[in-house]
Write an enzyme that holds these catalytic residues in place. Structure first.
Site, PDB file in Angstrom:
ATOM      1  N   ASP A   9       0.787  -1.234   0.000  1.00  0.00           N
ATOM      2  CA  ASP A   9       0.000   0.000   0.000  1.00  0.00           C
ATOM      3  C   ASP A   9       0.820   1.285   0.000  1.00  0.00           C
ATOM      4  OD1 ASP A   9       1.055  -0.394   2.483  1.00  0.00           O
ATOM      5  OD2 ASP A   9      -0.819  -0.319   3.590  1.00  0.00           O
ATOM      6  N   HIS A  10       2.078   1.213   0.464  1.00  0.00           N
ATOM      7  CA  HIS A  10       2.825   2.461   0.664  1.00  0.00           C
ATOM      8  C   HIS A  10       3.592   2.932  -0.567  1.00  0.00           C
ATOM      9  CE1 HIS A  10       1.910   2.026   4.888  1.00  0.00           C
ATOM     10  NE2 HIS A  10       2.600   3.105   5.192  1.00  0.00           N
ATOM     11  N   ASP A  22       3.646  -1.039  11.577  1.00  0.00           N
ATOM     12  CA  ASP A  22       3.163   0.279  11.179  1.00  0.00           C
ATOM     13  C   ASP A  22       2.502   0.870  12.405  1.00  0.00           C
ATOM     14  OD1 ASP A  22       2.355   1.817   8.371  1.00  0.00           O
ATOM     15  OD2 ASP A  22       1.077   2.274  10.088  1.00  0.00           O
ATOM     16  N   ARG A  48      -1.525  12.332  10.143  1.00  0.00           N
ATOM     17  CA  ARG A  48      -0.278  13.059  10.443  1.00  0.00           C
ATOM     18  C   ARG A  48      -0.142  14.260   9.531  1.00  0.00           C
ATOM     19  NH1 ARG A  48       3.198   7.804  11.528  1.00  0.00           N
ATOM     20  NH2 ARG A  48       2.403   7.620  13.641  1.00  0.00           N
ATOM     21  N   SER A  94       6.161   7.353  13.222  1.00  0.00           N
ATOM     22  CA  SER A  94       6.108   6.050  12.564  1.00  0.00           C
ATOM     23  C   SER A  94       6.851   4.929  13.300  1.00  0.00           C
ATOM     24  CB  SER A  94       6.688   6.244  11.171  1.00  0.00           C
ATOM     25  OG  SER A  94       7.372   5.125  10.748  1.00  0.00           O
ATOM     26  N   ARG A 128       8.825   2.946  11.537  1.00  0.00           N
ATOM     27  CA  ARG A 128       9.894   2.543  10.608  1.00  0.00           C
ATOM     28  C   ARG A 128      11.215   2.344  11.333  1.00  0.00           C
ATOM     29  NH1 ARG A 128       9.192   8.408   7.827  1.00  0.00           N
ATOM     30  NH2 ARG A 128       7.090   7.612   7.869  1.00  0.00           N
TER      31      ARG A 128
HETATM   32  C1  MIC Z   1       3.268   6.512   8.542  1.00  0.00           C
HETATM   33  O1  MIC Z   1       2.067   6.728   8.591  1.00  0.00           O
HETATM   34  O2  MIC Z   1       4.132   7.300   8.948  1.00  0.00           O
HETATM   35  C2  MIC Z   1       3.728   5.186   7.941  1.00  0.00           C
HETATM   36  C3  MIC Z   1       4.382   5.483   6.668  1.00  0.00           C
HETATM   37  O3  MIC Z   1       2.618   4.371   7.713  1.00  0.00           O
HETATM   38  C4  MIC Z   1       4.685   4.543   8.950  1.00  0.00           C
HETATM   39  C5  MIC Z   1       5.332   3.316   8.488  1.00  0.00           C
HETATM   40  C6  MIC Z   1       6.483   3.524   7.557  1.00  0.00           C
HETATM   41  O4  MIC Z   1       7.235   4.483   7.706  1.00  0.00           O
HETATM   42  O5  MIC Z   1       6.655   2.679   6.685  1.00  0.00           O
HETATM   43  C7  MIC Z   1       4.051   4.255  10.315  1.00  0.00           C
HETATM   44  O6  MIC Z   1       3.104   4.892  10.681  1.00  0.00           O
HETATM   45  O7  MIC Z   1       4.570   3.418  11.062  1.00  0.00           O
HETATM   46 FE1  SF4 Z   2      -0.609   4.755   5.056  1.00  0.00          FE
HETATM   47 FE2  SF4 Z   2       0.491   5.448   7.398  1.00  0.00          FE
HETATM   48 FE3  SF4 Z   2      -0.964   7.180   5.970  1.00  0.00          FE
HETATM   49 FE4  SF4 Z   2      -2.154   5.185   7.113  1.00  0.00          FE
HETATM   50  S1  SF4 Z   2      -1.063   6.834   8.143  1.00  0.00           S
HETATM   51  S2  SF4 Z   2      -2.513   5.897   5.031  1.00  0.00           S
HETATM   52  S3  SF4 Z   2      -0.645   3.563   6.941  1.00  0.00           S
HETATM   53  S4  SF4 Z   2       0.975   6.269   5.384  1.00  0.00           S
END
Ligand code: MIC
Ligand code: SF4
Length: 757
Positions: A95-96, A160, A448, A643, A645
């Site tokens: 999805d990312h 995640d 976010r 996140s 990550r």
């Molecule tokens: C996000 O919303 O910041 C992400 C991208 O989903 C991250 C995960 C990632 O950095 O791959 C998260 O929330 O953990």
């Molecule tokens: Fe994707 Fe993270 Fe955004 Fe949710 S918050 S849509 S998991 S990047």
């Protein structure tokens, strides 16, 4: 199809007796959080009243979910553990990595071609190890999990931070780094600091313009981005039960933004309705049979102050729609105060784009309420002023809202429907003109809104709101428009007022989908080969990090003293960098490039102590690495917010940073650092942050007697020949100290697999 029904039945079969035993051991009525935690203790862990916020406890989560941007690292690590198959049901979701530019299908096709190597890797490694694989286009991990896997009373972890979304279906679902997921998939226990408990009582009922999103926007304002750290937020009360299951999901989802370990709600009718609507009547029936164990005890909710560490009450009858932002999700402004706040802060009030959807707000209910506003554009002779985009959370939602004519209505207001993916929420938005870096305002229903997060432009001010409010703002094109009180002028010059949104909790005709995008793993994965080319730019096999040298750390260079907010987006930026998530060396070129250097207020500009020149952070660190010099990173409050990550921990580890010393950490990032064998330390006295100077050489003393609960000493040798000796706290337990000594948790698992432990 119901996935893993046997697993759910097994959990339910033992839950009543486990809950009863826990109630007896703790000698008090239990919250829902405690029921789930105590019924998921790792085998052999004694049942005792663990101190919240103090004791580390080993748990046995029921399942694991991973998304493509984190699964690559998680599975590269799993691949080194010598296991044949995952020990618990696990899934991967693509999805990312899909860039939102034109529209869903075109963008998806491009992503499939661009990411072919990575998708093939994920698909084949999933096949090999028995992992369910959700193809690109199937949807966003958390929506797909809610629709298919989440179940009341269950416990899961996911790579995640928004894994917490599954709390909407009464789970304890926790975001973790890939190394944690790797442990659980390898059949090991999963360790968590016993969380504190925050109770939030919801009274009244949502009405008019107010939606579940406003509950969490309000909570974020109350608790701030760190107020939920190491705590579970449990919602209860008539306001909770009167709300939809997906609405509960939205609230839990954005609980990540207050740093909460997770959030949850007790099992109720709304969850039962949602389970049935998503083809899981059997799960609903099984849950109904033990429903008193799937919610907090009545005594707890009657007298919450006695059982929770903190209690708040929100009256939904009075709750106003909110807009949170810019640049931080906890800057909460009720809609009635926006005119004032925008003028005071000089925020651009023209809304350029309204974006709805994402993993947190793309339920049928959300979209149907937003469409009720879109319909009024034609009915009232209006014209939509801002651009408008929709990112559906799953193919099931997309297919159903297309069938029900919602997408057609949105297209009439000029909307673009992006692929069922993260897209603009994670910087995968090829927004026209973003490179000009103009100051501008967008409004979205994501969770976010850190700087640069959506379109890479540091001057985009992003405000978070409910999908309904985002739609109204896009129609009005004005951040200060308050649909509760204000009118709009239509094409004929008349004043019109928008009617409050209205929609259906669940589709009247039921959900439908042609191809949900699921690929079951091979029955026998042993013959599947997983290919990682040695010259690949996107994938790189992992090598073990070096073990601790057995001495104190001496003469470390200060790489950067980061000032103010330093989220994982600052440490390991997403957007264009996501393509290197499976290649540690390549992604390390983004290390800390978003962090602001305390000494010059610039991003990605630090003094190289070898040359005295200022240069980018990654290049400077590579120079220290080449000179075999360790380094240290200093940070402010809530370092590593956001996140899960683990790249934000692995990059510094790979490039030779030894220590991260900060005022305070966000939970997942602190664990990720420990897992990767780094030293994650906090200033015993926060004011000591000020003592760190740009040219310092730094020693860490006390490592030869590194012990849980015992401080370490840091000596700052300043350039003028003076020095400061300060105290650093740590939260390592014995097992985590062993990870540090071994050079990382994976080295410990590996040596166990080789029978050398
Ligand atoms: C996000 O919303 O910041 C992400 C991208 O989903 C991250 C995960 C990632 O950095 O791959 C998260 O929330 O953990
Ligand atoms: Fe994707 Fe993270 Fe955004 Fe949710 S918050 S849509 S998991 S990047």
């Amino acid at each position: 199809m119901v996935f893993d029904l046997d697993l759910i039945k097994q959990v339910y079969a033992s839950m009543p007796s486990k809950v009863a035993a826990a109630r007896q051991a703790l000698g008090k009525p239990l919250t829902l959080s405690e029921k789930i935690l105590y019924s998921h203790l790792w085998k052999g862990v004694p049942l005792s009243d663990y101190a919240r916020g103090k004791d580390y406890v080993d748990f046995a989560p029921d399942r694991v979910a991973m998304q493509d941007a984190t699964a690559q690292m998680a599975l590269l690590q799993f691949d080194t553990t010598g296991r044949k198959k995952v020990a618990v049901p696990s899934t991967v979701h693509c999805d990312h990595l899909i860039v939102a530019k034109q529209e869903g299908k075109t963008d998806l096709n491009k992503a499939v071609a661009d990411n072919e190597e990575v998708y093939n890797f994920l698909s084949s490694i999933s096949n090999k190890y028995g992992i369910g694989f959700w193809k690109p286009g199937a949807g966003i991990i958390h929506q797909v999990v809610l629709e298919n896997y989440a179940f009341p009373g269950g416990m899961m972890i996911g790579t995640d931070s928004h894994t917490v979304n599954a709390g909407g279906l009464g789970m304890i679902a926790i975001g973790v780094g890939g190394a944690d997921a790797c442990d659980v998939m390898a059949g090991l226990s999963w360790e968590l600091l016993m969380p504190k408990l925050i109770g939030i009582k919801l009274t009244g009922k949502l009405n008019g313009w107010t939606s579940p999103k406003d509950v969490i926007l309000k909570v974020a304002g109350l608790l701030t981005v760190k107020g939920g750290t190491n705590a579970i937020v449990e919602y209860f009360g008539e306001g909770a039960t009167s709300m939809s299951c997906t609405g509960k999901g939205t609230i839990c989802n954005m609980g990540a933004e207050i740093g909460a370990t997770t959030s949850t709600f007790g099992y109720d009718e709304s969850m039962s309705r949602y389970l049935k609507a998503t083809g899981r009547a059997e799960v609903a029936a099984a849950a109904d049979a033990i429903k008193e164990h799937l919610t907090g005890d009545p005594e707890v909710y009657a007298n919450p102050k006695k059982y929770f560490d903190e209690v708040y009450e929100i009256d939904l009858n009075e709750l106003e729609p909110h807009l949170n932002g810019p640049f931080t999700p906890d800057l909460a402004t009720p809609i009635s105060k926006m005119k004032e706040a925008a003028a005071k802060n000089n925020w651009p009030t023209k809304v350029e784009v309204g974006l709805i959807g994402s993993c947190t707000n793309s339920s049928y209910e959300d979209i149907s309420r937003a469409v009720s506003l879109a319909r009024q554009v034609a009915q009232k002779g209006l014209k939509t002023k801002a651009e408008f985009t929709i990112t559906p959370g799953s193919e099931q939602v997309r297919y159903t809202i297309e069938r029900d004519g919602f997408l057609e209505t949105f297209s009439q207001i000029g909307a673009t429907v992006f692929a069922n993916a993260c897209g603009p929420c994670i910087g995968m938005w090829d927004r026209m003109g973003a490179e000009k870096q103009e100051r501008n305002t967008i409004v979205h229903s994501f969770n976010r809104n850190f700087a640069k997060r959506a379109d890479g432009n540091p001057n985009t001010l992003a405000f978070v709101a409910s999908p309904e409010l985002v739609t109204a703002m896009a129609i009005a094109g004005d951040l200060t428009f308050n649909p509760l009180t204000d009118t709009l002028t239509n094409e004929k010059g008349e004043s019109v007022k928008l009617d409050p949104p209205a929609g259906d909790e669940l589709p009247q005709k039921g959900f439908a989908v042609e191809d949900a995008g699921y690929q079951a793993p091979a029955a026998d994965g042993s013959k599947v080969t997983v290919d990682v080319k040695s010259d690949s730019k996107r994938l790189q096999l992992l090598y073990p990090f070096a073990a601790w040298e057995g001495t104190d750390l001496k003469d470390l260079r200060l790489l950067i003293k980061a000032k103010g907010k330093c989220t994982t987006d600052h440490i390991s930026m997403a957007g264009p960098w996501l393509k290197f998530r499976g290649h540690l060396d390549n992604i390390s070129n983004n290390m800390l490039i978003g962090a602001i250097n305390y000494f010059n207020d610039k991003a990605d500009s630090v003094k190289n102590q070898l040359t005295g020149e200022y240069g980018p952070v990654p290049a400077t660190q590579r120079a220290y690495k080449a000179a075999a010099m360790g380094s240290l990173v200093v940070g402010d409050e809530n370092y590593g917010e956001g996140s899960s990550r683990e790249h934000a921990a692995m990059e510094p580890r790979h490039l030779g940073v030894r220590v991260v010393l900060v005022k305070s950490f966000a939970r997942i990032h602190e664990t990720n650092l420990k897992k990767q064998g780094m030293l994650a330390l906090t200033f015993a006295n926060k004011a000591d942050y000020e003592l760190v100077q740009e040219d310092d050489r730094i020693d860490v003393i006390g490592l030869t007697s590194f012990t849980p609960g015992k401080s370490l000493q840091i000596v700052l040798h300043h350039q003028d020949g003076t020095s400061d000796r300060i105290e650093a706290h740590h939260s390592y337990n014995q097992q985590q100290i062993d990870w540090f000594k071994a050079g990382g948790a994976l080295n410990v698992i590996r040596s166990q697999a080789l029978g050398m432990a």
